[in-house]
Design an enzyme around this catalytic site. Structure first.
Site, PDB file in Angstrom:
ATOM      1  N   ASP A   1     -11.174  -3.123  -2.329  1.00 42.93           N
ATOM      2  CA  ASP A   1     -11.336  -1.878  -1.566  1.00 42.93           C
ATOM      3  C   ASP A   1     -12.592  -1.079  -1.894  1.00 42.93           C
ATOM      4  OD1 ASP A   1      -8.983  -2.406  -0.259  1.00 42.93           O
ATOM      5  OD2 ASP A   1      -7.819  -0.858  -1.234  1.00 42.93           O
TER       6      ASP A   1
ATOM      7  N   ASP B   1      -9.404   4.273  -4.513  1.00 45.06           N
ATOM      8  CA  ASP B   1      -8.323   4.442  -3.546  1.00 45.06           C
ATOM      9  C   ASP B   1      -8.260   5.819  -2.894  1.00 45.06           C
ATOM     10  OD1 ASP B   1      -6.323   3.008  -2.186  1.00 45.06           O
ATOM     11  OD2 ASP B   1      -4.764   4.044  -3.303  1.00 45.06           O
TER      12      ASP B   1
ATOM     13  N   ASP C   1       3.503  -2.005  -2.803  1.00 42.77           N
ATOM     14  CA  ASP C   1       2.227  -1.460  -2.339  1.00 42.77           C
ATOM     15  C   ASP C   1       2.154   0.048  -2.553  1.00 42.77           C
ATOM     16  OD1 ASP C   1       1.096  -3.877  -1.263  1.00 42.77           O
ATOM     17  OD2 ASP C   1       2.506  -3.707   0.395  1.00 42.77           O
TER      18      ASP C   1
END
Length: 346
Positions: A170, A132, A321
């Site tokens: 991701d 991330d 989120d």
């Protein structure tokens, strides 16, 4: 924030849930597997959280998940209306995001509970090193060796039980968009390919490698990285994880990508795409806790499309989120947002 990125997954709290307790609850669930959520006024009791019909919904419903606990809390308080709304979430199978500390025990708990219920566990692996890029869900394994040890624990926890695994949301995209520094790319490709191969050794495990969403770049930007990451050995790929692109747009995106990688099938995260993507506010954060969104199509393997293996709820609806728009930290349960999703659902 990495402003140009539109793919955000947002780490869902791995949920050190009381898995043993969940297994015990399974034995005592009395609600009709296919029943609709209760919708009455205050004081109306919510039903027990049971399993969906096997035929089109083979995935395990966790009777002790955050949504189920919220239903119980509202019911105890005599709030039947809100209990009925949250049941729309609690009655559906959602992804179990595996934590970093004891993956073998955690995965074993989930897969054993699913097996006892005659269902299949849906697992999400989100622990790649440098995860991330320092955003809301930053973290991951300390290094490549730590990740391999962690993954081995996951594989042992699955054993010969049935599981569907969505692999590293991701991880691939952040290499393509430049968010993950170049110095980590070679190792990450190696880790993803190794994960596909290791999980593929489990006799009844299906693996889908994350491949972004229809609002992010084009299939032309992704098919070669997917190949490098080992998608040929995977069962397919996943699109729209934790995002809000419509099912129609996601299907078209997935088919275009599939055509470039040997007609691989794919799964679509439909957990929060009922009203499509959010276009208001700052573009760099329109993925983060957007208002006015709705639950999407219920999880099922009956998609009517031979290339779409399943509609899944990979992101757990109602979990934040990140710390934006008034939300708690990434992955924390946020009942107000969950209620908004349920109310907006047609």
């Amino acid at each position: 924030m990495y402003g140009s990125y539109n793919g955000r997954s947002g780490m869902v709290r791995a949920g050190a849930v009381a898995v043993v307790g969940a297994a015990l609850l399974l034995a005592g669930c009395s609600g009709s597997p296919g029943s609709s959520p209760s919708s009455g006024g205050a004081g109306k009791s919510a039903g027990a959280i049971g399993q969906r019909p096997r035929g089109s919904a083979p995935y395990w419903v966790n009777p002790d998940g955050n949504a189920a606990r919220q239903v119980a809390a509202y019911t105890k308080d005599g709030d039947g209306e809100n209990a009925g709304l949250i049941e729309k979430i609690a009655r559906q199978p959602v992804g179990e995001w595996i934590g970093p500390d004891d993956p073998e025990a955690e995965v074993k708990g989930f897969t054993e509970a699913a097996e006892k219920a005659g269902r299949e566990a849906l697992l999400v692996l989100y622990n790649i090193p440098h995860r991330d890029c320092g955003q809301f869900s930053k973290g991951g394994a300390a290094d490549g060796n730590a990740y391999r040890v962690w993954l081995e624990g996951v594989a042992k926890g699955i054993g010969d039980r049935r599981a569907t695994v969505v692999l590293e949301p991701d991880a691939l995209l952040h290499m393509v968009d430049g968010c993950t520094p170049q110095e980590f790319h070679e190792e990450r490709y190696d880790l993803l390919k190794g994960a596909v191969e290791r999980l593929g050794q489990q006799p009844d495990t299906r693996v889908y490698l994350d491949a972004g969403n229809a609002g992010w770049r084009t299939p032309d930007a992704l098919f070669q990285p997917l190949r490098r990451a080992g998608v040929a050995a995977a069962d397919g790929f996943a699109v729209n994880v934790s995002n809000f692109q419509t099912t129609a747009a996601s299907t078209e995106f997935g088919k275009q990508l599939s055509a470039k990688i040997g007609d691989k099938p794919f799964v679509i995260d439909t957990s929060r795409n009922g009203n499509g993507p959010y276009s208001g506010g700052a573009p760099e954060e329109n993925w983060c806790n957007p208002p006015g969104r709705a639950l999407g199509r219920a999880p099922t393997t009956d998609t009517g499309d031979e290339l779409v293996d399943a509609y899944l709820w990979v992101k757990r609806p109602g979990e934040s989120d990140g710390e934006c728009k008034g939300g708690p930290k990434a992955g924390d349960w946020w009942p107000e947002y969950a209620l908004g999703l349920a109310r907006a659902t047609k």
